[in-house]
Enzyme design. Structure first.
Site, PDB file in Angstrom:
ATOM      1  N   SER A  64       0.804  -1.216   0.000  1.00 53.53           N
ATOM      2  CA  SER A  64       0.000   0.000   0.000  1.00 53.53           C
ATOM      3  C   SER A  64       0.843   1.276   0.000  1.00 53.53           C
ATOM      4  O   SER A  64       1.646   1.485  -0.901  1.00 53.53           O
ATOM      5  CB  SER A  64      -0.951  -0.072   1.186  1.00 53.53           C
ATOM      6  OG  SER A  64      -1.792   1.039   1.228  1.00 53.53           O
ATOM      7  N   ASP A  70      -3.443   6.346  -2.914  1.00 55.42           N
ATOM      8  CA  ASP A  70      -2.255   5.786  -2.268  1.00 55.42           C
ATOM      9  C   ASP A  70      -1.642   4.725  -3.206  1.00 55.42           C
ATOM     10  O   ASP A  70      -2.102   4.539  -4.336  1.00 55.42           O
ATOM     11  CB  ASP A  70      -2.573   5.234  -0.878  1.00 55.42           C
ATOM     12  CG  ASP A  70      -3.355   3.943  -0.929  1.00 55.42           C
ATOM     13  OD1 ASP A  70      -4.021   3.686  -1.947  1.00 55.42           O
ATOM     14  OD2 ASP A  70      -3.309   3.161   0.046  1.00 55.42           O
TER      15      ASP A  70
HETATM   16 MG    MG Z   1      -3.771   1.227   0.428  1.00 52.75          MG
END
Ligand code: MG
Ligand code: 16G
EC number: 5.4.2.3
Length: 542
Positions: A64, A276
């Site tokens: 992430s 993100d």
């Molecule tokens: Mg993420």
């Protein structure tokens, strides 16, 4: 099952002796070089989970918003949800078993969960753009193959796209087609139909600047762009061709530093947003005419969406129950606005998507968002059926409104928070309501806030209750926080052990930035003193 073969292959993905990892809030996450054995073993575990649930299971390789050198892995359960808690424990045990204990741990899981080894297994795999991800996803595939599971490797995907694939496959295609085109078509069709109803007279052509954190979002947005270009033109920044993943850019950077990402030109009053690194979070922002930066976080996205949904329901006179789910990080002003002005019930859960998702399932329409920009809207089957029926039965204007709701159901990724889907919903709502980003921002004013980290010897000495808003241990900490909070106006503070980093997180808000900063600092000192701080004492100033 030939366990000796597994032992042999496992040695090819040998675990570094003594390494202990935890299946945290969003799976395993650490430096990529420590993850080969974890990937192989998660391949094994995904097969067992698939056999047990008689469903397709997903495995996503990503870390992430973490730095590029990190990586991670998480399993996706049959309806696109996060892995069930008891299996998180199995994942931790399996990942931490030394080579000689692997067989025993595997057999333990099989027996405890009554896994029928004769059952077929199917696993789908996706990965982000990190340099380490491809090789690590092959280690997952090795694990799947050794247990004779079938698999489909989707290659590069955003995390929410993998959730979508899993959900589609386990609902026999009812939710959508389990292909990347299926995803693009489903969302884009809903978006284009929805925005057709916006009165375009005099409206400039809609454009949006998107910072993709140098990650997978850039690739997928570019692939998808022409499907929805009728309604929106996106300008992609930080597309990975120059900068480093998540470095000085992306939703996490923008939210935590409360400043614009590098690599994006912002003119005043232009609508901008950031994804993100795996495109499951989104935050919006703009610069005003005086050059001031304004962040529009997950709370304000949730507010825009819930007020719009409430209006539509009112127009068709339908009384479905709406609930908004937040975490302790939600800005106090957002909670107040939702409860007092919009009169929608607001609930608070622990941090982590699985907690919010779970709570949101209790409503006909459950809107959940974390302040950091992860969220979506879940429609119950009953709500969906009612709306579909109304879209057929009602007349004229009301029928139009019911159709809009139908499109909104299709536009939300109901398997997971999804930056692309949330972006399209937001853009559609702004267009339909004719709102500028400034008008949206002006719904309420965020209370100034500050987040800090404190290093302690063992962050697990902090235990919390009341959705992480109160610390029950170590003794005296909550009393100390209460005392500090009293010193400031409109103030609030809490501490919690991070689920993804070896730190304690501190959050404070108050009537001014100085007060929020000072309260956060004082609470950090209390944590340092009462919860076994290590290293340098927290210093004031940021
Ligand atoms: Mg993420
Ligand atoms: C993970 C969570 C996110 C949460 C964050 C908190 C998922 C998919 N992601 O990124 O929801 O806000 O962890 O991190 O659940 P922290 O525990 O380090 O504060």
């Amino acid at each position: 099952m030939d366990l000796d073969v597994i032992t042999k292959y496992s040695a090819l993905h040998a675990k570094p002796g003594g390494l202990i990892l935890q299946y945290g809030t969003a799976g395993f996450r650490t430096k990529a070089e420590h993850l080969d054995h974890v990937m192989f073993r998660m391949g094994l575990l995904a097969v067992l989970r698939s056999k047990q649930t008689k469903s397709t299971i997903g495995v996503m390789v990503t870390a992430s918003h973490n730095p590029e050198e990190d990586n991670g892995v998480k399993l996706v359960d049959p309806l696109g949800e996060m892995l069930a808690p008891s299996w998180e424990e199995h994942a931790t045990c399996l990942a931490n078993a030394e080579e000689q204990d692997m067989q025993r741990v595997l057999i333990g899981i099989i027996e405890k969960e009554a896994v029928n080894l004769q059952q077929d297994a199917f696993v789908v795999i996706g990965r982000d753009t990190r340099p380490s991800s491809e090789k690590l996803s092959h280690s997952v595939i090795d694990g799947v193959t050794i247990l004779r599971g079938q698999f489909h490797d989707y290659g590069l995907l955003t995390t929410p796209q993998l959730h979508y694939m899993v959900y589609c496959r386990n609902t026999s295609g009812q939710y959508g087609k389990a292909t990347i085109e299926g995803y693009y078509q489903k969302l884009s069709k809903a978006f284009v139909e929805l925005t057709k109803q916006a009165s375009c007279s005099g409206d400039e052509y809609r454009t949006l600047k998107v910072d993709c954190a140098n990650g997978i979002g850039a690739l997928k947005l570019r692939e998808m762009e022409h499907y929805f270009s009728q309604g929106l033109s996106v300008h992609v920044f930080n597309d990975g061709t120059k900068g480093k993943l998540n470095h000085l850019c992306g939703a996490d950077f923008v939210k935590s530093h409360q400043k614009p990402p590098e690599g994006m030109e912002m003119k005043s009053n232009e609508r901008c947003c950031s994804f993100d690194g795996d495109a499951d979070r989104i935050v919006y922002y703009y610069r005003d005419a005086d050059g001031h930066f304004h962040l529009i976080d997950g709370d304000k996205i949730a507010t825009l969406i819930s007020s719009f949904l409430k209006e539509l329901l009112l127009e068709i006179g339908e009384n479905l129950n709406i609930g908004v789910v937040q975490t302790a990080y939600a800005n106090g002003s957002s909670t107040r606005y939702l409860e007092e002005v919009m009169k929608v019930p607001v609930y608070c859960t622990k941090t982590g998507v699985k907690h919010l998702h779970h709570k949101a399932q209790e409503f006909d329409i459950g809107i959940y968002f974390e302040a950091n920009g992860h969220g979506t809207v879940l429609f119950s089957k009953v709500a969906e059926m009612k709306i579909k029926q109304l879209a057929k039965e009602l007349e004229d204007n009301k029928r139009k409104v019911a159709k809009m709701l139908e499109n909104i159901i299709d536009l939300f990724n109901q398997a997971a928070g999804d930056a692309i889907s949330d972006m399209l919903v937001t853009e559609a709502i702004l267009a339909l309501k004719g709102l500028t980003i400034q008008q949206w921002d002006a719904l309420y004013t965020d209370l100034p806030n500050r987040q800090l980290k404190v290093k302690v010897a063992d962050r697990q000495v902090i235990n919390t209750t009341d959705a992480e808003r109160q610390a029950v241990t170590p003794p005296g900490l909550q009393e100390a926080i209460n005392g500090l909070v009293k010193k400031y106006r409109l103030s609030r503070a809490f501490v919690r052990p991070s689920g993804t980093e070896d730190v304690v997180r501190v959050y404070a808000e108050a009537d001014s930035q100085e007060s929020a900063d000072s309260l956060a600092h004082e609470v950090s000192l209390a944590v340092f003193q009462l919860a076994g701080g290590v290293g340098e004492r927290p210093q004031p100033g940021f």
